[in-house]
Design an enzyme around this catalytic site. Structure first.
Site, mmCIF file in Angstrom:
data_model
loop_
_atom_site.group_PDB
_atom_site.id
_atom_site.type_symbol
_atom_site.label_atom_id
_atom_site.label_comp_id
_atom_site.label_asym_id
_atom_site.label_seq_id
_atom_site.Cartn_x
_atom_site.Cartn_y
_atom_site.Cartn_z
ATOM 1 N N GLY A 1 28.950 -23.200 -43.123
ATOM 2 C CA GLY A 1 27.474 -21.704 -43.047
ATOM 3 C C GLY A 1 27.624 -21.762 -41.731
ATOM 4 O O GLY A 1 27.231 -19.813 -41.437
ATOM 5 N N THR A 2 27.257 -21.723 -40.787
ATOM 6 C CA THR A 2 26.819 -22.442 -39.207
ATOM 7 C C THR A 2 27.648 -21.259 -38.700
ATOM 8 O O THR A 2 27.467 -20.121 -37.855
ATOM 9 C CB THR A 2 26.518 -23.765 -38.409
ATOM 10 O OG1 THR A 2 25.581 -24.293 -39.532
ATOM 11 C CG2 THR A 2 25.884 -23.045 -36.944
ATOM 12 N N HIS B 1 29.619 -27.601 -49.648
ATOM 13 C CA HIS B 1 28.048 -27.761 -49.567
ATOM 14 C C HIS B 1 26.652 -28.183 -50.469
ATOM 15 O O HIS B 1 25.942 -28.997 -50.838
ATOM 16 C CB HIS B 1 27.945 -29.262 -48.122
ATOM 17 C CG HIS B 1 27.248 -28.879 -47.009
ATOM 18 N ND1 HIS B 1 25.712 -28.980 -47.333
ATOM 19 C CD2 HIS B 1 27.041 -27.561 -46.137
ATOM 20 C CE1 HIS B 1 25.176 -28.715 -46.688
ATOM 21 N NE2 HIS B 1 26.120 -27.776 -45.774
ATOM 22 N N CYS C 1 7.934 -34.421 -38.292
ATOM 23 C CA CYS C 1 7.052 -34.936 -37.313
ATOM 24 C C CYS C 1 7.930 -35.807 -36.727
ATOM 25 O O CYS C 1 8.330 -36.094 -35.801
ATOM 26 C CB CYS C 1 6.256 -35.821 -38.091
ATOM 27 S SG CYS C 1 4.391 -34.604 -38.284
ATOM 28 N N THR D 1 44.397 -25.414 -38.206
ATOM 29 C CA THR D 1 44.456 -25.590 -39.127
ATOM 30 C C THR D 1 44.227 -25.665 -40.710
ATOM 31 O O THR D 1 42.779 -26.193 -40.356
ATOM 32 C CB THR D 1 45.369 -26.748 -39.111
ATOM 33 O OG1 THR D 1 46.365 -26.517 -38.168
ATOM 34 C CG2 THR D 1 46.680 -27.211 -40.200
HETATM 35 C C1 LIG Z 1 22.548 -24.729 -45.600
HETATM 36 C C2 LIG Z 1 23.121 -23.953 -44.880
HETATM 37 C C3 LIG Z 1 23.164 -23.069 -43.862
HETATM 38 C C4 LIG Z 1 23.970 -23.629 -42.905
HETATM 39 O O1 LIG Z 1 24.977 -24.325 -43.611
HETATM 40 P P1 LIG Z 1 26.104 -25.017 -42.974
HETATM 41 O O2 LIG Z 1 27.395 -25.341 -43.907
HETATM 42 O O3 LIG Z 1 25.467 -26.320 -43.218
HETATM 43 O O4 LIG Z 1 26.454 -24.711 -41.503
HETATM 44 C C5 LIG Z 1 23.093 -21.759 -43.438
HETATM 45 N N1 LIG Z 1 22.388 -20.941 -43.955
HETATM 46 C C6 LIG Z 1 21.841 -21.909 -44.629
HETATM 47 C C7 LIG Z 1 20.424 -20.432 -45.464
HETATM 48 C C8 LIG Z 1 21.298 -22.633 -45.371
HETATM 49 O O5 LIG Z 1 20.672 -23.077 -46.977
#
Ligand SMILES: *Cc1c(COP(=O)(O)O)cnc(C)c1O
Length: 394
Positions: free
Chosen positions: A76-77, A208, A332, A244
């Protein structure tokens, strides 16, 4: 399979999810015998290329998109970064980005870096939220400038579950010729999405968070939207993302999307009822507790609750002893005493923000588990409050 894990009460699904057994089954051939490269000319590789296409179709279906609009990424990142950087490279003269104060770090730190690492070549407007975490649409409209390249607003918030009106916001951006990106990592599989009729240019999702493996994601790029790749290299993904293909994980993600569509109804009925029971049980059973986020415009699986005058991380440690997994809104351990930027943006009082716990359920949770948490939590909070210098008792 580990017997330890079977006993864990896992309510941290916004952090990551169990890989569905059906997903593991779908992936296995591509982790063993069928290891070909989809780009190869021979049949051995070609058959693998075929399953990547099938997975692309399955992902497209859950989004109401066409397969050609789906690009596989590593997470997602990566999808978030790719969308925002593409817009800035497409229109180099436009140097303004609009986002919110409650984005996931994937979007938040990219935007922060756009300002600081470029010597403020770019400007970022971060929309405020109210006490329930919602955006003011008038403020949004006023933030759209002639030199705004892209708007990036999450579909649903990972900490509170709040759902944002991205359909309307995308239409407003489109009117002004501004790209619109949404981080839908938490929305996919939990609420219906149909991109066909929307003005959303880019959408990110992650494997994930929907019972597929870590390390695979998707960037949806609307047909006709100008796009500049982030990772260049080979001609994979029609030249949109070099590298790939992570075939096994892509196959797993396709299967996970099919399952998520089948279970969306259950998510919005049974899982929501469990979440509501948990929330009501905790709020009524523990004094000085409060809900963070919007009461109704919210994902069906998420509940963020503050237990005032106690420290979230201490609560988590005690929950851990009872094998209950959740998250806290303070950090923390990371060396900072700052509560989450999301709760701070909402103006949650200091004493409450520090004691916030996020419960995030999935279709794999049961009512028994909810009852177990409702039974264990009051004693944990009471114990910690007795030790708290801020707690005046009652
Ligand atoms: C987990 C999450 C991401 C990041 O996804 P990854 O696959 O872990 O990089 C981005 N945005 C939101 C809202 C998320 O909950």
């Amino acid at each position: 399979m580990s017997s330890v894990n079977e006993k864990v009460v896992y309510m941290d699904n916004n952090a990551t999810t169990m890989i569905a057994p059906e997903v593991v089954d779908a992936m296995m051939p591509y982790l063993t015998n069928l290891y070909g490269n989809p780009s190869s000319m021979h049949t051995f590789g070609g058959q693998v290329g075929q399953v990547v296409s099938e997975a692309r179709k399955k992902v497209a279906d859950i989004l109401g998109a066409d397969p050609e609009e789906i690009t596989f990424t590593s997470c997602g990142t990566e999808s978030d970064s790719t969308a925002i950087l593409s817009a800035l490279r497409t229109f180099p003269e436009k140097r303004h980005v609009v986002t919110t104060r409650v984005e996931h770090p994937a979007v938040k730190s990219l935007c922060d870096n756009l300002e600081t690492l470029t010597g403020h070549k770019y400007r970022v407007t971060r929309l405020k939220v109210d006490g329930e975490g919602m955006i003011d649409m008038a403020e949004y409209e006023a933030a759209l400038m002639d030199d705004t390249a892209i708007v990036s607003v999450m579909w649903a918030n990972n900490e509170t579950g709040n759902i944002y009106p991205v359909e309307k916001m995308a239409a407003m951006a489109k009117e002004r010729g501004i790209f619109f990106h949404t981080d839908a990592v938490q929305a996919v599989g939990k609420i219906p999405i149909n991109l066909k009729t929307l003005d959303i240019d880019f959408l990110s999702l992650s494997g994930h968070k929907i019972h597929a493996p870590k390390g695979v994601g998707v960037l949806y790029i609307k047909r006709g939207t100008l796009f500049v790749p982030f990772l260049t290299g080979g001609h994979q993904e029609h030249g949109r993302r070099g590298g790939t293909e992570n075939v096994a994980s892509i196959v797993g993600l396709g299967r996970a999307c099919e399952l998520a569509s089948e279970k969306m109804e259950e998510e919005n009925t049974r899982v929501k009822q469990l979440r509501d029971k948990l929330e009501e049980g905790l709020l009524s059973g523990i004094s000085k507790s409060r809900l963070n986020g919007h009461k109704t415009t919210r994902l069906p699986n998420t509940s963020n609750i503050s237990f005032e005058f106690v420290e979230g991380e201490a609560i988590l440690l005690h929950m851990n002893r009872h094998k209950i997994c959740a998250s806290s809104g303070s950090a923390c351990t990371s060396g900072s005493l700052e509560p989450s930027h999301v709760l701070r943006a909402m103006g949650v009082p200091f004493t409450a923000a520090h004691g916030s716990i996020r419960f995030s359920l999935s279709v794999y949770n049961s009512e028994e588990e909810v009852d177990y948490i409702i039974e264990k939590m009051p004693a944990i909070i009471e114990l910690l409050r007795k030790m708290s210098p801020f707690w005046q008792g009652n």
